[in-house]
Write an enzyme that holds these catalytic residues in place. Sequence first.
Site, mmCIF file in Angstrom:
data_model
loop_
_atom_site.group_PDB
_atom_site.id
_atom_site.type_symbol
_atom_site.label_atom_id
_atom_site.label_comp_id
_atom_site.label_asym_id
_atom_site.label_seq_id
_atom_site.Cartn_x
_atom_site.Cartn_y
_atom_site.Cartn_z
ATOM 1 N N PRO A 9 0.796 -1.232 0.000
ATOM 2 C CA PRO A 9 0.000 0.000 0.000
ATOM 3 C C PRO A 9 0.825 1.278 0.000
ATOM 4 C CG PRO A 9 -0.080 -1.075 2.148
ATOM 5 C CD PRO A 9 0.565 -2.041 1.208
ATOM 6 N N ASN A 10 0.324 2.229 -0.750
ATOM 7 C CA ASN A 10 0.853 3.600 -0.846
ATOM 8 C C ASN A 10 2.144 3.716 -1.652
ATOM 9 O OD1 ASN A 10 -1.241 4.827 0.798
ATOM 10 N ND2 ASN A 10 -0.330 3.697 2.491
ATOM 11 N N ARG A 17 4.895 11.154 -2.189
ATOM 12 C CA ARG A 17 4.626 10.750 -0.806
ATOM 13 C C ARG A 17 5.893 10.920 0.042
ATOM 14 N NH1 ARG A 17 4.791 4.509 1.053
ATOM 15 N NH2 ARG A 17 4.114 4.887 3.180
ATOM 16 N N TYR A 22 11.140 8.910 1.318
ATOM 17 C CA TYR A 22 11.115 7.921 0.234
ATOM 18 C C TYR A 22 11.739 8.409 -1.076
ATOM 19 C CZ TYR A 22 7.966 5.605 3.493
ATOM 20 O OH TYR A 22 7.435 5.013 4.616
ATOM 21 N N ASN A 73 8.113 -5.780 -1.074
ATOM 22 C CA ASN A 73 7.980 -4.595 -0.227
ATOM 23 C C ASN A 73 6.504 -4.526 0.155
ATOM 24 O OD1 ASN A 73 7.922 -2.237 1.146
ATOM 25 N ND2 ASN A 73 8.935 -1.000 -0.443
ATOM 26 N N ALA A 76 3.319 -0.995 4.703
ATOM 27 C CA ALA A 76 2.804 -1.034 6.083
ATOM 28 C C ALA A 76 2.322 -2.427 6.492
ATOM 29 C CB ALA A 76 1.682 -0.014 6.248
ATOM 30 N N HIS A 79 4.354 -4.713 8.890
ATOM 31 C CA HIS A 79 4.355 -4.586 10.347
ATOM 32 C C HIS A 79 3.059 -5.087 10.982
ATOM 33 C CE1 HIS A 79 7.573 -1.960 9.068
ATOM 34 N NE2 HIS A 79 6.720 -1.137 8.485
ATOM 35 N N ASP A 86 1.094 -15.682 6.959
ATOM 36 C CA ASP A 86 0.581 -17.048 6.777
ATOM 37 C C ASP A 86 0.640 -17.480 5.316
ATOM 38 O OD1 ASP A 86 0.112 -17.361 9.460
ATOM 39 O OD2 ASP A 86 -2.041 -16.978 9.353
ATOM 40 N N GLU A 97 12.990 -9.487 1.436
ATOM 41 C CA GLU A 97 12.188 -8.353 1.909
ATOM 42 C C GLU A 97 12.925 -7.057 1.563
ATOM 43 O OE1 GLU A 97 10.841 -8.686 5.977
ATOM 44 O OE2 GLU A 97 10.704 -6.508 6.180
ATOM 45 N N HIS A 99 12.885 -2.688 1.582
ATOM 46 C CA HIS A 99 12.321 -1.402 2.005
ATOM 47 C C HIS A 99 13.205 -0.279 1.493
ATOM 48 C CE1 HIS A 99 9.447 -3.333 4.625
ATOM 49 N NE2 HIS A 99 10.420 -4.114 5.034
ATOM 50 N N LEU A 100 12.559 0.796 1.081
ATOM 51 C CA LEU A 100 13.300 1.985 0.660
ATOM 52 C C LEU A 100 14.002 2.615 1.866
ATOM 53 C CD1 LEU A 100 10.315 3.201 -1.418
ATOM 54 C CD2 LEU A 100 12.553 2.739 -2.426
ATOM 55 N N ARG A 106 13.496 3.761 12.372
ATOM 56 C CA ARG A 106 12.290 4.598 12.363
ATOM 57 C C ARG A 106 11.447 4.366 13.626
ATOM 58 N NH1 ARG A 106 9.415 4.579 6.703
ATOM 59 N NH2 ARG A 106 8.389 6.336 7.749
ATOM 60 N N ARG A 110 7.514 0.413 13.354
ATOM 61 C CA ARG A 110 8.040 -0.024 12.043
ATOM 62 C C ARG A 110 9.247 -0.940 12.193
ATOM 63 N NH1 ARG A 110 5.489 3.250 8.147
ATOM 64 N NH2 ARG A 110 4.915 5.237 9.066
HETATM 65 C C1 DQA Z 1 8.363 0.953 3.513
HETATM 66 C C2 DQA Z 1 8.469 1.142 5.036
HETATM 67 C C3 DQA Z 1 7.123 0.919 5.708
HETATM 68 O O1 DQA Z 1 7.240 1.104 7.114
HETATM 69 C C4 DQA Z 1 6.099 1.895 5.176
HETATM 70 O O2 DQA Z 1 4.822 1.633 5.733
HETATM 71 C C5 DQA Z 1 6.048 1.951 3.689
HETATM 72 C C6 DQA Z 1 7.279 1.845 2.917
HETATM 73 C C7 DQA Z 1 9.676 1.294 2.787
HETATM 74 O O3 DQA Z 1 9.826 0.866 1.648
HETATM 75 O O4 DQA Z 1 10.536 1.985 3.351
HETATM 76 O O5 DQA Z 1 4.984 2.170 3.116
HETATM 77 O O6 DQA Z 1 8.049 -0.396 3.241
#
Ligand code: DQA
Length: 147
Positions: A9-10, A17, A22, A73, A76, A79, A86, A97, A99-100, A106, A110
């Site tokens: 998401p997002n 954003r 990011y 990725n 959110a 977490h 599952d 995994e 993450h940017l 953080r 997170r």
């Molecule tokens: C994220 C880190 C997460 O905590 C956050 O909710 C994101 C982006 C990252 O790529 O840094 O949406 O996954």
Amino acid sequence: MRIAVLNGPNLNLLGVREPEIYGRETLADIERAVRSRAEQSKVEIEWRQTNDEGEFVELVQGLRGRADGALVNAAAFTHTSLAIRDAFLAVRVPFVEVHLSNIFAREPERRRSLLADLAVGIVAGFGPLSYLLALDALLDHLNRRGS
Ligand code: DQA
């Protein structure tokens, strides 16, 4: 070889954003860079983004038989989502995994990942480069496992 890249998401809002966290690159910019790196290694990429937890679960369920490995990725959901955890436990497809941002530097909520112990490894904190480093690491892992 086929690698799925699952974005949560997002991440569709990257570029606008919270750019101080990011960066200014969009998800499409990152996709282009990943595809170009993958082409050099003759790897096929399936790129997906969803804001919906149920759809994310279905994407994970669909990995079996469709992808040799995945970059994930989960944003959110990383977490919060036992359902996604599952699904990975069920399919057992190797994934890295991604993450940017460095989630461990953080807010406390997170710093916990519900996926990390299931992953081959984690790459976090390098902005868009995290995806490329994760791709290299995953390919290295799959190639070593296969040989
Ligand atoms: C994220 C880190 C997460 O905590 C956050 O909710 C994101 C982006 C990252 O790529 O840094 O949406 O996954």
